[in-house]
Design a protein around this motif. Structure first.
Motif, mmCIF file in Angstrom:
data_model
loop_
_atom_site.group_PDB
_atom_site.id
_atom_site.type_symbol
_atom_site.label_atom_id
_atom_site.label_comp_id
_atom_site.label_asym_id
_atom_site.label_seq_id
_atom_site.Cartn_x
_atom_site.Cartn_y
_atom_site.Cartn_z
ATOM 1 N N HIS A 6 0.901 -1.197 -0.079
ATOM 2 C CA HIS A 6 -0.071 -0.003 -0.005
ATOM 3 C C HIS A 6 0.845 1.382 -0.029
ATOM 4 O O HIS A 6 1.484 1.568 0.866
ATOM 5 C CB HIS A 6 -0.900 -0.051 1.167
ATOM 6 C CG HIS A 6 -1.949 0.990 1.165
ATOM 7 N ND1 HIS A 6 -3.383 0.735 1.378
ATOM 8 C CD2 HIS A 6 -1.892 2.518 1.314
ATOM 9 C CE1 HIS A 6 -4.011 1.827 1.366
ATOM 10 N NE2 HIS A 6 -3.227 3.118 1.341
ATOM 11 N N HIS A 8 1.149 5.440 -1.891
ATOM 12 C CA HIS A 8 0.590 6.361 -2.889
ATOM 13 C C HIS A 8 1.826 7.143 -3.422
ATOM 14 O O HIS A 8 1.999 8.379 -3.534
ATOM 15 C CB HIS A 8 -0.054 7.548 -2.044
ATOM 16 C CG HIS A 8 -1.231 6.861 -1.256
ATOM 17 N ND1 HIS A 8 -2.583 6.336 -1.907
ATOM 18 C CD2 HIS A 8 -1.487 6.299 0.107
ATOM 19 C CE1 HIS A 8 -2.984 5.777 -1.058
ATOM 20 N NE2 HIS A 8 -2.530 5.958 0.215
ATOM 21 N N GLU A 91 -8.681 2.484 -1.817
ATOM 22 C CA GLU A 91 -8.992 2.084 -0.585
ATOM 23 C C GLU A 91 -10.359 2.744 -0.202
ATOM 24 O O GLU A 91 -10.975 3.624 -0.422
ATOM 25 C CB GLU A 91 -7.922 2.723 0.407
ATOM 26 C CG GLU A 91 -7.707 4.333 0.413
ATOM 27 C CD GLU A 91 -6.483 4.438 1.271
ATOM 28 O OE1 GLU A 91 -6.881 4.228 2.625
ATOM 29 O OE2 GLU A 91 -5.496 4.737 0.902
ATOM 30 N N HIS A 152 -5.823 -2.457 6.103
ATOM 31 C CA HIS A 152 -4.648 -1.651 5.629
ATOM 32 C C HIS A 152 -4.247 -0.854 6.850
ATOM 33 O O HIS A 152 -5.044 -0.348 7.531
ATOM 34 C CB HIS A 152 -4.598 -0.923 4.246
ATOM 35 C CG HIS A 152 -4.563 0.608 4.549
ATOM 36 N ND1 HIS A 152 -3.611 1.285 4.426
ATOM 37 C CD2 HIS A 152 -5.658 1.404 4.415
ATOM 38 C CE1 HIS A 152 -3.770 2.627 4.471
ATOM 39 N NE2 HIS A 152 -5.055 2.912 4.511
ATOM 40 N N ASP A 202 1.995 3.073 3.326
ATOM 41 C CA ASP A 202 1.355 4.025 3.186
ATOM 42 C C ASP A 202 2.092 5.241 2.745
ATOM 43 O O ASP A 202 1.573 6.445 3.239
ATOM 44 C CB ASP A 202 0.537 4.228 4.443
ATOM 45 C CG ASP A 202 -0.766 4.690 4.093
ATOM 46 O OD1 ASP A 202 -1.259 5.017 2.959
ATOM 47 O OD2 ASP A 202 -1.542 5.165 5.200
HETATM 48 ZN ZN LIG Z 1 -3.712 4.937 1.731
#
Ligand SMILES: [Zn+2]
Ligand SMILES: [Zn+2]
Length: 262
Positions: A6, A8, A91, A152, A202
């Motif tokens: 996970h 970004h 998500e 997550h 994350d």
């Molecule tokens: Zn996220």
């Protein structure tokens, strides 16, 4: 090899340094990463990045905390999910941290994502903040375990983890596990069965110790694995092996890099 389940990296801070990010991943033996969708406005940029680099996979979804964006339709999600590099839905979930009731729109959005997950067979990526009971309630009600998915950046207690595991979900731990004060996450890290554990950054958020407070990137997922290994009294290589295998088991539309290159 490690996988960041996970991140970004399509966010502006990271997207402009993508060559360096890929270099650092390779250096730390992080072979692949999932670039998780948060809103459809960002979708074209996210997909351009993912299509260009075999190291990345995508999910499709609209984050529960995004209240200023158009509501996605079933077709918006279902059609994007057909892309060969889209391997998950999310998500999605509930986030009561910043927003206040009435939040029926958030629960409806969550239910829509879970329906698309069931209809596409793609696992869901669940985000939950200050809303664990409602999150698990909706997952239960909609039989989300039928396809399954991952909780997550898990930061709830072991009781909640057990309930998610009973529903057939995986637990993904982030850099929070490296924070000294995160006692309940430490307990979860020692108790989650190794065949149900994933790791994530994350990024750009939540950089693990010793990088806390800095911009996070997928390469740093090795530190998440190291902290889990330390807590469990096993080797980081074992955490790597299990979490990598679990990633391909759960997200079965994903293929390892070596296969992609053949
Ligand atoms: Zn996220
Ligand atoms: Zn999240």
């Amino acid at each position: 090899m490690y996988i960041d389940s996970h991140c970004h990296v399509d966010f502006p801070d990271l997207a402009q340094n993508i060559d360096q990010i890929l270099f650092n991943m390779q250096h730390n033996r992080v072979s692949q990463a999932m670039v998780v969708s948060v809103c459809l406005e960002d979708w074209p940029g996210l997909m351009a990045l993912v299509e260009q680099h075999p190291e990345f996979f995508a999910s499709v979804g609209v984050h529960p905390g995004y209240d200023q964006v158009p509501e996605p339709s079933y077709a918006d999600l279902f059609e994007r999910a057909q892309h060969p590099k889209v391997i998950a839905i999310g998500e999605t979930g509930l986030d009561y941290y910043r927003l206040v009731e009435p939040l029926d729109w958030q629960r409806d959005r969550f239910a829509l994502h879970l329906q698309v997950s069931k209809d596409t067979g793609l696992p869901s990526i669940i985000h939950t903040r200050n809303a664990i009971d409602d999150t698990l309630g909706i997952m239960h009600e909609l039989d989300a375990g039928q396809v399954g998915g991952v909780m997550h950046c898990f930061s709830e207690d072991w009781e909640a983890a057990k309930k998610a595991l009973d529903l057939g979900f995986y637990i993904s731990l982030s850099g929070i596990v490296s924070f000294k004060s995160a006692k309940q996450v430490h307990e979860v890290a020692t108790k989650v069965p190794l065949d149900r554990l994933l790791i994530e950054t994350d990024s750009p958020y939540l950089a693990p110790v010793p990088y806390r407070g800095k911009i996070n990137t997928p390469a740093l997922v090795v530190h998440v694995a190291e902290h889990i290994a330390q807590l469990r009294g096993i080797r980081a290589a074992d955490v790597a092996a299990h979490t990598t295998e679990n990633f391909y088991t759960l997200f079965n539309k994903a293929h390892p890099l070596t296969e992609t290159l053949i």
